[in-house]
Write a protein that holds these residues in place. Structure first.
Motif, short mmCIF file in Angstrom:
data_model
loop_
_atom_site.label_atom_id
_atom_site.label_comp_id
_atom_site.label_asym_id
_atom_site.label_seq_id
_atom_site.Cartn_x
_atom_site.Cartn_y
_atom_site.Cartn_z
N THR A 1 5.84 -16.36 -25.03
CA THR A 1 6.86 -15.55 -25.71
C THR A 1 6.80 -15.64 -27.24
OG1 THR A 1 8.31 -15.72 -23.79
CG2 THR A 1 9.39 -15.24 -25.88
N THR A 2 6.28 -16.75 -27.76
CA THR A 2 6.24 -16.94 -29.22
C THR A 2 4.90 -16.45 -29.78
OG1 THR A 2 7.75 -18.81 -29.05
CG2 THR A 2 6.43 -18.67 -31.06
N PHE A 3 4.91 -15.25 -30.35
CA PHE A 3 3.69 -14.70 -30.97
C PHE A 3 4.11 -13.65 -31.97
CE2 PHE A 3 4.62 -11.87 -27.43
CZ PHE A 3 4.43 -10.61 -27.97
N ALA A 4 3.19 -13.27 -32.84
CA ALA A 4 3.41 -12.16 -33.76
C ALA A 4 2.30 -11.14 -33.56
CB ALA A 4 3.45 -12.66 -35.21
N GLY A 5 2.51 -9.93 -34.05
CA GLY A 5 1.48 -8.90 -33.97
C GLY A 5 1.62 -8.04 -32.74
N SER A 6 0.82 -6.98 -32.70
CA SER A 6 0.87 -6.00 -31.61
C SER A 6 -0.52 -5.78 -31.04
CB SER A 6 1.42 -4.68 -32.13
OG SER A 6 1.27 -3.67 -31.15
N ARG A 7 -0.58 -5.53 -29.74
CA ARG A 7 -1.87 -5.23 -29.10
C ARG A 7 -1.82 -3.83 -28.47
NH1 ARG A 7 -3.62 -10.58 -27.50
NH2 ARG A 7 -5.05 -9.77 -25.96
N ALA A 8 -0.94 -2.99 -28.99
CA ALA A 8 -0.80 -1.64 -28.40
C ALA A 8 -2.09 -0.84 -28.54
CB ALA A 8 0.36 -0.90 -29.06
N ARG A 9 -2.79 -1.05 -29.64
CA ARG A 9 -4.06 -0.33 -29.87
C ARG A 9 -5.10 -0.78 -28.84
NH1 ARG A 9 -6.89 3.08 -31.34
NH2 ARG A 9 -8.71 3.12 -32.68
N ASP A 10 -5.12 -2.10 -28.54
CA ASP A 10 -6.04 -2.61 -27.50
C ASP A 10 -5.79 -1.92 -26.17
OD1 ASP A 10 -6.64 -4.44 -29.47
OD2 ASP A 10 -6.15 -6.22 -28.28
N PHE A 11 -4.50 -1.75 -25.85
CA PHE A 11 -4.13 -1.15 -24.57
C PHE A 11 -4.70 0.26 -24.47
CE2 PHE A 11 -1.01 1.46 -22.18
CZ PHE A 11 -1.13 0.86 -20.93
N GLU A 12 -4.56 1.00 -25.54
CA GLU A 12 -5.06 2.37 -25.54
C GLU A 12 -6.57 2.40 -25.34
OE1 GLU A 12 -2.71 5.80 -28.04
OE2 GLU A 12 -3.93 4.37 -29.14
N ARG A 13 -7.26 1.47 -26.02
CA ARG A 13 -8.72 1.41 -25.88
C ARG A 13 -9.11 1.03 -24.45
NH1 ARG A 13 -12.13 0.21 -30.36
NH2 ARG A 13 -11.08 0.32 -32.37
N ARG A 14 -8.35 0.06 -23.89
CA ARG A 14 -8.73 -0.45 -22.57
C ARG A 14 -8.53 0.62 -21.49
NH1 ARG A 14 -6.19 -3.92 -19.47
NH2 ARG A 14 -4.59 -4.38 -21.00
N ILE A 15 -7.40 1.35 -21.55
CA ILE A 15 -7.20 2.36 -20.51
C ILE A 15 -8.14 3.55 -20.71
CG2 ILE A 15 -4.82 1.76 -19.88
CD1 ILE A 15 -3.84 4.02 -21.63
N ALA A 16 -8.71 3.66 -21.92
CA ALA A 16 -9.72 4.70 -22.15
C ALA A 16 -11.10 4.24 -21.68
CB ALA A 16 -9.76 5.08 -23.62
N GLY A 17 -11.18 2.98 -21.18
CA GLY A 17 -12.42 2.54 -20.57
C GLY A 17 -13.26 1.57 -21.39
N GLU A 18 -12.78 1.18 -22.58
CA GLU A 18 -13.58 0.22 -23.37
C GLU A 18 -13.50 -1.17 -22.77
OE1 GLU A 18 -13.66 -0.04 -27.72
OE2 GLU A 18 -12.58 1.88 -27.73
N SER A 19 -14.55 -1.96 -22.93
CA SER A 19 -14.57 -3.31 -22.37
C SER A 19 -13.80 -4.26 -23.30
CB SER A 19 -16.00 -3.82 -22.23
OG SER A 19 -16.53 -4.12 -23.50
#
Ligand SMILES: [Zn+2]
Length: 397
Positions: free
Chosen positions: A71-89
């Protein structure tokens, strides 16, 4: 968070269905005295108390316990999510500056106060769903200084939610750090052990080896920390059996667990912490739930809340996913987010309601048109906001 002055004694009556940790009780009442449960039974035979609360037919639960979060973190990985569902490894995303190392960079850059504020906001969202005890791991600092900062922030964010902290310096290996495990078991552990209740290690292909994981856990055990492990998620390593043999409270993930691991966990009383959020996001296979059940291994359910592989704070959602994706029964899911989760954290005083238990209680209204039955909260996918929550006998929602 709205709260009332401590009522040292209170009866909550008129609960249509109450999950006690082991069974569903109809028309129930709970008598809280001095922060603990003094009595649980039928509303009609409830003792009288100086103060009372009419649950008016709500559904009652012990305060929920989330046994595995980041639970304790900073930053966002929303961009990673978009890349991953688009098929990037994942490797391509890492090379583009995403993945866990981006969370490490953002968490290192954040001040301790910023991490406290973020953690508090997330814990408040969990408390609104009736979650009153949350385990939080370090593991996005990866230096003695930054790991200690995370653990201090997690502890400072506690209240009214109880926070159980876990040192996870062995979460990822910083690029080029060949002697990294040495640093985890020496300087990092020395700084972090006084700030942590437990120690964890990510033992898997691409993470830490079985020998490294054993070294980390033994070092933590020598300092009196509770042991947990991220085990058998990506590949089978034998980590769960190793951790069980050292007396680990829990082995978590377990998608690739084998029969020897199950037998070792059953023999040691190690809890299997199932993390269906990560299973869903990573499209992993299910842990061997039928074999765990047959062996009598207690099963708990956690959110594994983290910004990469399980961005979910709602433990109710995970209880439902554990039924749908892994095959748990409704009662197993209820035990998984209460009594078994508490056992995974070495906190046997909570996650159930009966004389002597901690006075942690949450009341829920059913969705519109549904009966006030506990199973409805597992059938509907998440989003259940508690009508009222007591923590240690004090009403906090
Ligand atoms: Zn995790």
């Amino acid at each position: 968070m709205a709260s009332e002055p401590t009522a040292s004694e209170c009866v909550i009556h008129g609960i249509r269905e109450l999950w006690t940790g082991s069974e569903v009780l109809g028309d129930a009442a709970v008598h809280l005295v001095g922060g603990r449960v003094a009595w649980v039974g039928r509303s009609s035979s409830a003792p009288s108390a100086p103060s009372s609360y009419d649950a008016a037919g709500a559904i009652g639960m012990p305060g929920l316990v989330d046994p595995h979060t980041h639970t304790t973190f900073a930053g966002s990985r929303a961009r990673d999510f978009e890349r991953r569902i688009a098929g990037e490894s994942y490797t391509a995303i890492l090379e583009a500056g995403g993945g866990i190392h981006s969370t490490v960079a953002a968490t290192r850059a954040a001040s301790e106060d910023e991490l406290v504020a973020l953690t508090r906001a997330r814990l408040a969202a969990m408390l609104a769903r009736g979650v009153t005890t949350v385990e939080i791991k370090s593991g996005y600092g990866l230096t003695a200084e930054d790991e200690a900062k995370m653990l201090r922030a997690a502890r400072r964010a506690a209240g009214p939610t109880d926070v159980v902290t876990t040192f996870l310096g062995a979460h990822a290996r910083p690029p080029g750090a060949d002697d990294y495990v040495d640093r985890v078991v020496t300087e990092q552990l020395a700084r972090c052990a006084p700030l942590a209740d437990g120690i964890d290690v990510y033992c898997d292909r691409g993470a830490f080896t079985l020998a490294e994981a054993e070294r980390v856990l033994r070092a933590g055990k020598a300092l009196g920390l509770d042991l947990r492990i991220h085990a058998e998620q990506v590949a089978y390593t034998g980590a769960a059996a190793m951790a069980a043999s050292l007396g680990a409270l829990s082995a978590d993930h377990l998608e690739r667990l084998d029969a020897a691991g199950i037998a070792a966990m059953a023999a040691a009383g190690t809890v299997a912490v199932l993390l269906p959020g990560a299973m869903l996001y990573l499209r992993d296979p299910s842990p061997p739930v039928a074999a765990l059940r047959a062996a009598g291994v207690p099963m708990a359910i956690g959110t594994d809340f983290n910004p990469g592989s399980s961005p979910v704070t709602d433990l109710w959602t995970c209880a439902t996913l554990a039924c749908l994706l892994m095959g748990l029964t409704v009662h197993e899911a209820l035990a998984g987010i209460t009594v078994h989760a508490a056992r995974a954290l070495g906190r046997p005083d909570r996650g159930w309601l009966g004389p002597g238990a901690l006075g942690d209680l949450a009341l829920f209204d059913p969705p519109p048109g549904e009966p006030a039955e506990v199973r409805v909260l597992v059938q509907y996918l998440g989003g259940h906001r508690a009508r009222a929550v007591w923590k240690g006998g004090r009403r906090v929602i």
